[in-house]
Design a protein around this motif. Sequence first.
Motif, PDB file in Angstrom:
ATOM      1  N   MET A 112       0.835  -1.209   0.000  1.00 33.78           N
ATOM      2  CA  MET A 112       0.000   0.000   0.000  1.00 33.78           C
ATOM      3  C   MET A 112       0.867   1.255   0.000  1.00 33.78           C
ATOM      4  SD  MET A 112      -2.809  -1.416   2.742  1.00 33.78           S
ATOM      5  CE  MET A 112      -3.688   0.121   2.955  1.00 33.78           C
ATOM      6  N   ILE A 113       1.939   1.240   0.778  1.00 36.36           N
ATOM      7  CA  ILE A 113       2.841   2.392   0.837  1.00 36.36           C
ATOM      8  C   ILE A 113       3.506   2.613  -0.516  1.00 36.36           C
ATOM      9  CG2 ILE A 113       5.003   3.248   1.843  1.00 36.36           C
ATOM     10  CD1 ILE A 113       4.154   1.703   4.430  1.00 36.36           C
ATOM     11  N   GLN A 114       3.965   1.528  -1.135  1.00 32.78           N
ATOM     12  CA  GLN A 114       4.617   1.640  -2.440  1.00 32.78           C
ATOM     13  C   GLN A 114       3.655   2.191  -3.489  1.00 32.78           C
ATOM     14  OE1 GLN A 114       5.883  -2.415  -2.745  1.00 32.78           O
ATOM     15  NE2 GLN A 114       7.883  -2.035  -1.808  1.00 32.78           N
ATOM     16  N   ARG A 115       2.412   1.726  -3.442  1.00 29.95           N
ATOM     17  CA  ARG A 115       1.415   2.199  -4.401  1.00 29.95           C
ATOM     18  C   ARG A 115       1.095   3.676  -4.174  1.00 29.95           C
ATOM     19  NH1 ARG A 115      -1.483  -1.819  -3.935  1.00 29.95           N
ATOM     20  NH2 ARG A 115      -2.968  -1.130  -2.344  1.00 29.95           N
ATOM     21  N   ALA A 116       0.961   4.077  -2.914  1.00 33.15           N
ATOM     22  CA  ALA A 116       0.674   5.479  -2.602  1.00 33.15           C
ATOM     23  C   ALA A 116       1.820   6.386  -3.049  1.00 33.15           C
ATOM     24  CB  ALA A 116       0.420   5.643  -1.106  1.00 33.15           C
ATOM     25  N   PHE A 117       3.048   5.936  -2.808  1.00 31.76           N
ATOM     26  CA  PHE A 117       4.205   6.740  -3.207  1.00 31.76           C
ATOM     27  C   PHE A 117       4.277   6.869  -4.727  1.00 31.76           C
ATOM     28  CE2 PHE A 117       8.743   7.248  -4.267  1.00 31.76           C
ATOM     29  CZ  PHE A 117       8.974   8.454  -3.619  1.00 31.76           C
ATOM     30  N   GLN A 118       3.992   5.787  -5.424  1.00 33.84           N
ATOM     31  CA  GLN A 118       3.996   5.839  -6.888  1.00 33.84           C
ATOM     32  C   GLN A 118       2.963   6.835  -7.386  1.00 33.84           C
ATOM     33  OE1 GLN A 118       3.398   2.056  -8.804  1.00 33.84           O
ATOM     34  NE2 GLN A 118       3.337   2.930 -10.857  1.00 33.84           N
ATOM     35  N   GLU A 119       1.793   6.853  -6.761  1.00 30.67           N
ATOM     36  CA  GLU A 119       0.746   7.803  -7.153  1.00 30.67           C
ATOM     37  C   GLU A 119       1.196   9.238  -6.902  1.00 30.67           C
ATOM     38  OE1 GLU A 119      -2.465   6.350  -4.829  1.00 30.67           O
ATOM     39  OE2 GLU A 119      -2.999   4.750  -6.250  1.00 30.67           O
ATOM     40  N   ILE A 120       1.897   9.476  -5.791  1.00 28.14           N
ATOM     41  CA  ILE A 120       2.390  10.823  -5.484  1.00 28.14           C
ATOM     42  C   ILE A 120       3.415  11.268  -6.521  1.00 28.14           C
ATOM     43  CG2 ILE A 120       3.758  12.166  -3.829  1.00 28.14           C
ATOM     44  CD1 ILE A 120       2.437  10.395  -1.616  1.00 28.14           C
ATOM     45  N   THR A 121       4.357  10.385  -6.848  1.00 27.22           N
ATOM     46  CA  THR A 121       5.389  10.757  -7.831  1.00 27.22           C
ATOM     47  C   THR A 121       4.780  10.989  -9.209  1.00 27.22           C
ATOM     48  OG1 THR A 121       5.892   8.414  -8.267  1.00 27.22           O
ATOM     49  CG2 THR A 121       7.231   9.537  -6.609  1.00 27.22           C
ATOM     50  N   GLU A 122       3.775  10.199  -9.557  1.00 27.01           N
ATOM     51  CA  GLU A 122       3.134  10.373 -10.859  1.00 27.01           C
ATOM     52  C   GLU A 122       2.396  11.698 -10.949  1.00 27.01           C
ATOM     53  OE1 GLU A 122       0.695   6.940 -11.372  1.00 27.01           O
ATOM     54  OE2 GLU A 122       2.373   5.636 -11.962  1.00 27.01           O
ATOM     55  N   GLU A 123       1.678  12.063  -9.893  1.00 27.37           N
ATOM     56  CA  GLU A 123       0.921  13.316  -9.922  1.00 27.37           C
ATOM     57  C   GLU A 123       1.850  14.526 -10.001  1.00 27.37           C
ATOM     58  OE1 GLU A 123      -2.240  13.546 -10.457  1.00 27.37           O
ATOM     59  OE2 GLU A 123      -2.406  11.373 -10.393  1.00 27.37           O
ATOM     60  N   PHE A 124       3.005  14.442  -9.347  1.00 21.62           N
ATOM     61  CA  PHE A 124       3.949  15.560  -9.374  1.00 21.62           C
ATOM     62  C   PHE A 124       4.919  15.478 -10.550  1.00 21.62           C
ATOM     63  CE2 PHE A 124       2.603  16.191  -4.976  1.00 21.62           C
ATOM     64  CZ  PHE A 124       2.564  17.574  -4.903  1.00 21.62           C
ATOM     65  N   GLY A 125       4.831  14.410 -11.338  1.00 23.53           N
ATOM     66  CA  GLY A 125       5.704  14.277 -12.486  1.00 23.53           C
ATOM     67  C   GLY A 125       7.154  14.110 -12.108  1.00 23.53           C
ATOM     68  N   VAL A 126       7.401  13.418 -11.009  1.00 26.14           N
ATOM     69  CA  VAL A 126       8.766  13.199 -10.524  1.00 26.14           C
ATOM     70  C   VAL A 126       9.184  11.784 -10.897  1.00 26.14           C
ATOM     71  CG1 VAL A 126      10.265  13.143  -8.510  1.00 26.14           C
ATOM     72  CG2 VAL A 126       8.403  14.795  -8.630  1.00 26.14           C
ATOM     73  N   THR A 127      10.302  11.642 -11.564  1.00 30.41           N
ATOM     74  CA  THR A 127      10.733  10.331 -12.039  1.00 30.41           C
ATOM     75  C   THR A 127      11.753   9.676 -11.125  1.00 30.41           C
ATOM     76  OG1 THR A 127      12.415  11.391 -13.430  1.00 30.41           O
ATOM     77  CG2 THR A 127      10.289  10.898 -14.453  1.00 30.41           C
ATOM     78  N   ASN A 128      12.350  10.440 -10.222  1.00 34.53           N
ATOM     79  CA  ASN A 128      13.300   9.840  -9.287  1.00 34.53           C
ATOM     80  C   ASN A 128      12.767   9.974  -7.861  1.00 34.53           C
ATOM     81  OD1 ASN A 128      13.608  12.570  -8.877  1.00 34.53           O
ATOM     82  ND2 ASN A 128      15.629  12.692  -9.798  1.00 34.53           N
ATOM     83  N   ASN A 129      13.535   9.504  -6.915  1.00 33.88           N
ATOM     84  CA  ASN A 129      13.039   9.436  -5.539  1.00 33.88           C
ATOM     85  C   ASN A 129      13.579  10.568  -4.671  1.00 33.88           C
ATOM     86  OD1 ASN A 129      11.578   7.026  -6.003  1.00 33.88           O
ATOM     87  ND2 ASN A 129      13.485   5.871  -5.873  1.00 33.88           N
ATOM     88  N   ASN A 130      13.521  11.787  -5.201  1.00 30.46           N
ATOM     89  CA  ASN A 130      14.090  12.905  -4.453  1.00 30.46           C
ATOM     90  C   ASN A 130      13.040  13.783  -3.796  1.00 30.46           C
ATOM     91  OD1 ASN A 130      13.154  13.961  -6.855  1.00 30.46           O
ATOM     92  ND2 ASN A 130      14.868  15.366  -7.134  1.00 30.46           N
TER      93      ASN A 130
END
Length: 356
Positions: free
Chosen positions: A309-327
């Motif tokens: 669930m955490i991994q999925r939520a984080f992926q959704e956050i990065t996608e919405e902000f258009g961030v491709t790395n983990n910064n």
Amino acid sequence: MALFEDIKKIIEYGVTAPSGENCQPWRFIISKNKIKIFNLPEKDQSLYNFNQFGSYISHGALIENIIISAQEIGYSVDVAIFPDSQNINHVSTLILNKLEKEKKDELFPFINKRVSNRNPYENTLLNPEQENKLITAAQKINGIELKLISDQKKKDKLGKSLSLSDRLLFENKELHDFLFHHIIWNEKESQEKKSGFYIKELALPPPIEKIFKLLRSWGKVKIFNKFGFSKIAAKGNIKLYSKVGAIGVILSKGNTPEDYVSTGRAMQRVWLEATSLGLSIQAVTGIIFFIQRLMAGDKESFSEMHSAMIQRAFQEITEEFGVTNNNISMLFRIGYAKKKAYKSLRLPPVISFENS
């Protein structure tokens, strides 16, 4: 003596900086015009504070407060971050020098006004000038970028992702116990301890506040969860996160302790700028720090289901902000709060001296 009094005053402004659960993880050693600042890792060993990254953000905010207030009192500040390679807890050394010319920072008046506001916000967008000022505030710190999302569909998706932290709070015993260990239940105790969360600071709706003491018992929480309590609590907070002026992230160059100190410095400037604009902020960093823990290989802190669930939520956050790395190093909601917030109290700073 005059220098010491100035330094003491500057540090007192400094420690108004935010910290996880208001744990205030710092101590100070003064030698003439030099301030050594140390992290106290024992203050916060929670799942939120992976590798002390959260505390390093707090130290960054502390440092920025000191720089701003030192200028107000008439000093420039030379900053060295992690100056002792043998001691990771020695976060910074700050050297104060008298300014030849007056140099003021317009954010200084808002150091003592800044507060975490956990109340609901108006669903009113920030105007372009406000957004530009906030972005510029973050850019004052090298290597930092601020991104804001105001599109309602995106905020709705982000609200669901952010609400996962609230669900986990009542499904993970360690998260639950850490929060309730830091809650203070009456104003007298709050005045005495000057740390932790006074219950009023959580801005809970009156019916929830009345039953919150029952939730101290993990046994009772487990019983309530059989009837869907944790899911209901999370669902109820989706609106809290999505009906706001904007949701913002701080992006850093990398994922080092130095990067998190820089994040804290930038976040504090953004927060002070927001305060000057009549805006409120609440940091919502749970998912950001949980994912760091999982990426580092921690398989013990969360169940397989929660990890997914955490991994999925984080992926959704990065996608919405258009961030491709983990910064992504900081995440927050911002807007016009419907109510004023209770301000966390602070302990007197722990200061010692050394000869040089």
